[in-house]
Design a protein around this motif. Structure first.
Motif, short mmCIF file in Angstrom:
data_model
loop_
_atom_site.label_atom_id
_atom_site.label_comp_id
_atom_site.label_asym_id
_atom_site.label_seq_id
_atom_site.Cartn_x
_atom_site.Cartn_y
_atom_site.Cartn_z
N GLY A 24 0.83 -1.19 0.00
CA GLY A 24 0.00 0.00 0.00
C GLY A 24 0.87 1.24 0.00
O GLY A 24 2.09 1.17 0.13
N PRO A 25 0.27 2.40 -0.15
CA PRO A 25 1.05 3.64 -0.18
C PRO A 25 1.74 3.88 1.16
O PRO A 25 1.12 3.75 2.22
CB PRO A 25 -0.01 4.71 -0.46
CG PRO A 25 -1.28 4.12 0.06
CD PRO A 25 -1.17 2.65 -0.23
N GLN A 26 3.02 4.17 1.11
CA GLN A 26 3.76 4.44 2.34
C GLN A 26 3.48 5.86 2.80
O GLN A 26 3.61 6.81 2.04
CB GLN A 26 5.26 4.25 2.09
CG GLN A 26 5.65 2.84 1.67
CD GLN A 26 5.31 1.81 2.75
OE1 GLN A 26 5.64 1.99 3.91
NE2 GLN A 26 4.64 0.74 2.35
N GLY A 27 3.07 6.00 4.04
CA GLY A 27 2.77 7.32 4.57
C GLY A 27 3.18 7.41 6.02
O GLY A 27 3.43 6.39 6.67
N ASP A 28 3.24 8.61 6.54
CA ASP A 28 3.60 8.87 7.94
C ASP A 28 2.35 9.24 8.70
O ASP A 28 1.82 10.35 8.54
CB ASP A 28 4.62 10.01 7.98
CG ASP A 28 5.16 10.26 9.38
OD1 ASP A 28 4.45 9.97 10.36
OD2 ASP A 28 6.30 10.74 9.49
N PRO A 29 1.85 8.34 9.56
CA PRO A 29 0.62 8.61 10.31
C PRO A 29 0.70 9.86 11.18
O PRO A 29 -0.29 10.58 11.34
CB PRO A 29 0.45 7.35 11.18
CG PRO A 29 1.16 6.28 10.42
CD PRO A 29 2.35 6.98 9.83
N ALA A 30 1.88 10.13 11.74
CA ALA A 30 2.04 11.30 12.61
C ALA A 30 1.84 12.59 11.81
O ALA A 30 1.17 13.53 12.27
CB ALA A 30 3.43 11.28 13.26
N LYS A 31 2.41 12.63 10.62
CA LYS A 31 2.23 13.80 9.77
C LYS A 31 0.79 13.87 9.27
O LYS A 31 0.23 14.95 9.10
CB LYS A 31 3.20 13.76 8.59
CG LYS A 31 4.66 13.95 8.98
CD LYS A 31 5.56 13.93 7.75
CE LYS A 31 7.01 14.16 8.15
NZ LYS A 31 7.92 14.10 6.96
N GLY A 32 0.22 12.68 9.05
CA GLY A 32 -1.15 12.63 8.60
C GLY A 32 -2.10 13.19 9.64
O GLY A 32 -3.07 13.88 9.31
#
Length: 204
Positions: A24-32
């Motif tokens: 899946g798309p790699q993302g940063d939950p904290a930034k999200g």
């Protein structure tokens, strides 16, 4: 009916194999979370569990599906003036981060508001309607409504009114264009759509 069910199951299986191989798309939950707090929370809740039935709960939805939908809103492929405005402010990384954050949140458990519709809703979801050739919803969205990333979204614990509205939109073929869902929804009565939406809201 059997042919439609086999096609649905084949689609489910093939999509599952393809998506299992593709991360899946790699993302940063904290930034999200920072973006969610300032852009998304008013409609979808700080933890992805919206209060208003008109706004979908996003908690626990797959990051791949959320990312794809944000891209669709931004490009205008999925038509929604409000979401077009919101998504237009997000970069690709922002969308990945928001998707990652919401996917990690826990969905709030719900109960069907109209218990009288549960038997019909359960039948449509689990078995479909042989007479009108409506396949079982769980063929693509799973027995517990957990869905499959990218193609088939999580439905369990979603607002019943929101699910019913989406089915109506698929049937109208206006704001949401999806050949599979159009074909299915076009065969459903208003009562069936409302009933299956009620059943879905109580799935865990």
């Amino acid at each position: 009916m059997k042919r439609i069910m086999l096609l649905a199951m084949a689609t489910f299986s093939l999509a599952g194999s393809a998506l299992a191989a593709a991360p899946g798309p790699q993302g940063d939950p904290a930034k999200g979370k920072q973006i969610v707090d300032t852009v998304c929370a008013a409609c979808h809740g700080v933890d992805g569990n919206s209060v208003a039935a008109a706004n979908p709960s996003l908690a626990g939805q797959s990051s791949q599906y959320l990312y794809n939908q944000l891209k669709a809103f931004k490009s205008g492929q999925r038509k929604n003036p409000t979401m077009l405005g919101m998504a237009s402010t997000l970069s690709d990384d922002d969308m990945r981060n928001v998707a990652a954050y919401f996917s990690e949140q826990k969905p709030k458990e719900r109960e069907a508001a109209d218990k009288a519709l549960m038997p019909l809703g359960a039948k449509i979801y689990r078995v479909g309607n042989n007479t009108t050739h409506v396949p079982a919803c769980m063929a693509c969205h799973g027995p517990a409504g957990k869905g499959l990333p990218d193609e088939f979204p999580r439905l369990g614990s979603q607002h019943a009114a929101y699910v019913a509205k989406q089915l109506a939109d698929f049937k109208a073929g206006a704001d949401r264009k999806n050949s599979i869902m159009y074909d299915i929804a076009s065969r459903m009565t208003d009562e069936e759509m409302k009933a299956v939406a009620e059943y879905i809201s109580g799935l865990r």
